[in-house]
Scaffold this motif. Structure first.
Motif, PDB file in Angstrom:
ATOM      1  N   PRO A  17       0.832  -1.196   0.000  1.00 45.53           N
ATOM      2  CA  PRO A  17       0.000   0.000   0.000  1.00 45.53           C
ATOM      3  C   PRO A  17       0.867   1.246   0.000  1.00 45.53           C
ATOM      4  N   CYS A  18       0.570   2.159  -0.890  1.00 48.68           N
ATOM      5  CA  CYS A  18       1.359   3.393  -0.991  1.00 48.68           C
ATOM      6  C   CYS A  18       0.961   4.394   0.088  1.00 48.68           C
ATOM      7  N   HIS A  19      -0.220   4.225   0.651  1.00 51.15           N
ATOM      8  CA  HIS A  19      -0.706   5.074   1.734  1.00 51.15           C
ATOM      9  C   HIS A  19      -1.216   4.166   2.853  1.00 51.15           C
ATOM     10  N   LYS A  20      -0.863   4.485   4.054  1.00 49.66           N
ATOM     11  CA  LYS A  20      -1.261   3.685   5.220  1.00 49.66           C
ATOM     12  C   LYS A  20      -2.587   4.171   5.784  1.00 49.66           C
ATOM     13  N   GLY A  21      -3.275   3.284   6.495  1.00 49.58           N
ATOM     14  CA  GLY A  21      -4.463   3.677   7.240  1.00 49.58           C
ATOM     15  C   GLY A  21      -5.783   3.532   6.520  1.00 49.58           C
ATOM     16  N   LEU A  22      -5.790   2.938   5.342  1.00 48.11           N
ATOM     17  CA  LEU A  22      -7.046   2.735   4.617  1.00 48.11           C
ATOM     18  C   LEU A  22      -7.363   1.250   4.535  1.00 48.11           C
ATOM     19  N   GLU A  23      -8.596   0.884   4.858  1.00 48.54           N
ATOM     20  CA  GLU A  23      -9.016  -0.510   4.698  1.00 48.54           C
ATOM     21  C   GLU A  23      -9.124  -0.871   3.232  1.00 48.54           C
ATOM     22  N   LEU A  28      -7.414   3.495  -8.515  1.00 52.06           N
ATOM     23  CA  LEU A  28      -7.871   4.045  -9.782  1.00 52.06           C
ATOM     24  C   LEU A  28      -7.167   5.356 -10.098  1.00 52.06           C
ATOM     25  N   PHE A  29      -6.955   6.175  -9.093  1.00 50.75           N
ATOM     26  CA  PHE A  29      -6.250   7.446  -9.278  1.00 50.75           C
ATOM     27  C   PHE A  29      -4.826   7.315  -8.718  1.00 50.75           C
ATOM     28  N   CYS A  30      -4.111   6.315  -9.180  1.00 52.17           N
ATOM     29  CA  CYS A  30      -2.746   6.067  -8.696  1.00 52.17           C
ATOM     30  C   CYS A  30      -1.904   7.331  -8.845  1.00 52.17           C
ATOM     31  N   TYR A  31      -1.923   7.918 -10.030  1.00 54.46           N
ATOM     32  CA  TYR A  31      -1.307   9.229 -10.202  1.00 54.46           C
ATOM     33  C   TYR A  31      -2.415  10.239  -9.955  1.00 54.46           C
ATOM     34  N   THR A  56       4.400  17.373  -1.745  1.00 59.32           N
ATOM     35  CA  THR A  56       4.415  15.957  -1.415  1.00 59.32           C
ATOM     36  C   THR A  56       3.039  15.560  -0.883  1.00 59.32           C
ATOM     37  N   CYS A  57       2.553  14.465  -1.373  1.00 58.61           N
ATOM     38  CA  CYS A  57       1.210  13.997  -1.023  1.00 58.61           C
ATOM     39  C   CYS A  57       1.263  12.653  -0.301  1.00 58.61           C
ATOM     40  N   ILE A  58       2.391  12.334   0.266  1.00 57.91           N
ATOM     41  CA  ILE A  58       2.590  11.029   0.892  1.00 57.91           C
ATOM     42  C   ILE A  58       1.565  10.754   2.003  1.00 57.91           C
ATOM     43  N   ASP A  59       1.104  11.793   2.671  1.00 57.64           N
ATOM     44  CA  ASP A  59       0.126  11.607   3.750  1.00 57.64           C
ATOM     45  C   ASP A  59      -1.313  11.820   3.285  1.00 57.64           C
ATOM     46  N   CYS A  60      -1.518  12.031   1.996  1.00 53.72           N
ATOM     47  CA  CYS A  60      -2.849  12.309   1.466  1.00 53.72           C
ATOM     48  C   CYS A  60      -3.526  11.021   0.990  1.00 53.72           C
ATOM     49  N   THR A  61      -4.763  10.848   1.385  1.00 49.59           N
ATOM     50  CA  THR A  61      -5.535   9.675   0.948  1.00 49.59           C
ATOM     51  C   THR A  61      -6.829  10.069   0.240  1.00 49.59           C
ATOM     52  N   PHE A  62      -7.031  11.345  -0.022  1.00 50.66           N
ATOM     53  CA  PHE A  62      -8.300  11.837  -0.561  1.00 50.66           C
ATOM     54  C   PHE A  62      -8.745  11.072  -1.811  1.00 50.66           C
ATOM     55  N   VAL A  63      -7.900  10.983  -2.828  1.00 56.80           N
ATOM     56  CA  VAL A  63      -8.315  10.340  -4.079  1.00 56.80           C
ATOM     57  C   VAL A  63      -8.381   8.819  -3.958  1.00 56.80           C
ATOM     58  N   HIS A  64      -7.828   8.272  -2.897  1.00 54.92           N
ATOM     59  CA  HIS A  64      -7.802   6.817  -2.724  1.00 54.92           C
ATOM     60  C   HIS A  64      -8.970   6.276  -1.909  1.00 54.92           C
ATOM     61  N   LYS A  65      -9.777   7.167  -1.353  1.00 55.81           N
ATOM     62  CA  LYS A  65     -10.962   6.736  -0.603  1.00 55.81           C
ATOM     63  C   LYS A  65     -12.096   6.497  -1.589  1.00 55.81           C
ATOM     64  N   PRO A  66     -12.661   5.289  -1.601  1.00 55.03           N
ATOM     65  CA  PRO A  66     -13.728   4.974  -2.561  1.00 55.03           C
ATOM     66  C   PRO A  66     -14.885   5.972  -2.544  1.00 55.03           C
ATOM     67  N   GLU A  67     -15.222   6.507  -1.389  1.00 55.52           N
ATOM     68  CA  GLU A  67     -16.356   7.434  -1.295  1.00 55.52           C
ATOM     69  C   GLU A  67     -16.081   8.791  -1.944  1.00 55.52           C
ATOM     70  N   ASN A  68     -14.832   9.067  -2.324  1.00 57.12           N
ATOM     71  CA  ASN A  68     -14.498  10.351  -2.946  1.00 57.12           C
ATOM     72  C   ASN A  68     -14.451  10.294  -4.466  1.00 57.12           C
ATOM     73  N   TYR A  69     -14.805   9.169  -5.068  1.00 55.63           N
ATOM     74  CA  TYR A  69     -14.770   9.025  -6.525  1.00 55.63           C
ATOM     75  C   TYR A  69     -15.547  10.142  -7.227  1.00 55.63           C
ATOM     76  N   ASP A  70     -16.800  10.371  -6.818  1.00 54.57           N
ATOM     77  CA  ASP A  70     -17.622  11.402  -7.457  1.00 54.57           C
ATOM     78  C   ASP A  70     -17.067  12.803  -7.219  1.00 54.57           C
ATOM     79  N   LYS A  71     -16.513  13.047  -6.043  1.00 52.41           N
ATOM     80  CA  LYS A  71     -15.923  14.354  -5.740  1.00 52.41           C
ATOM     81  C   LYS A  71     -14.722  14.626  -6.645  1.00 52.41           C
ATOM     82  N   VAL A  72     -13.864  13.632  -6.817  1.00 49.55           N
ATOM     83  CA  VAL A  72     -12.677  13.788  -7.666  1.00 49.55           C
ATOM     84  C   VAL A  72     -13.106  14.096  -9.102  1.00 49.55           C
TER      85      VAL A  72
END
Length: 82
Positions: A17-23, A28-31, A56-72
């Motif tokens: 996992p490139c970001h920690k703390g997500l189940e 989909l938005f790897c980049y 640096t976005c190493i601590d960012c999980t916004f685009v990786h949360k499934p519930e944010n797909y429509d927001k992105v």
């Protein structure tokens, strides 16, 4: 969550996992399509590297949360119509 057009989790990726703390980590938005935005909704930091300030976005999980797909997608749409 099942892989679909809205969600894809690549557990075979050497960076997973490139970001920690997500189940569930949506790859989909790897980049990050929001990286170029100065006021993106994620949690980024500016750091100095070789005399330059970079994002640096190493601590960012916004685009990786499934519930944010429509927001992105909404953010991408608004920024592409400007």
């Amino acid at each position: 969550m099942e892989n679909s057009y809205r969600f894809f989790e690549n557990k075979e990726c050497k960076y997973y996992p490139c970001h920690k703390g997500l189940e569930e980590l949506n790859c989909l938005f790897c980049y990050c399509p929001l990286y170029h935005m100065q006021n993106c909704p994620g949690t980024y930091r500016m750091i100095e590297k070789e005399g330059k300030m970079i994002k640096t976005c190493i601590d960012c999980t916004f685009v990786h949360k499934p519930e944010n797909y429509d927001k992105v997608n909404a953010i991408i749409k608004v920024n592409n119509t400007k």
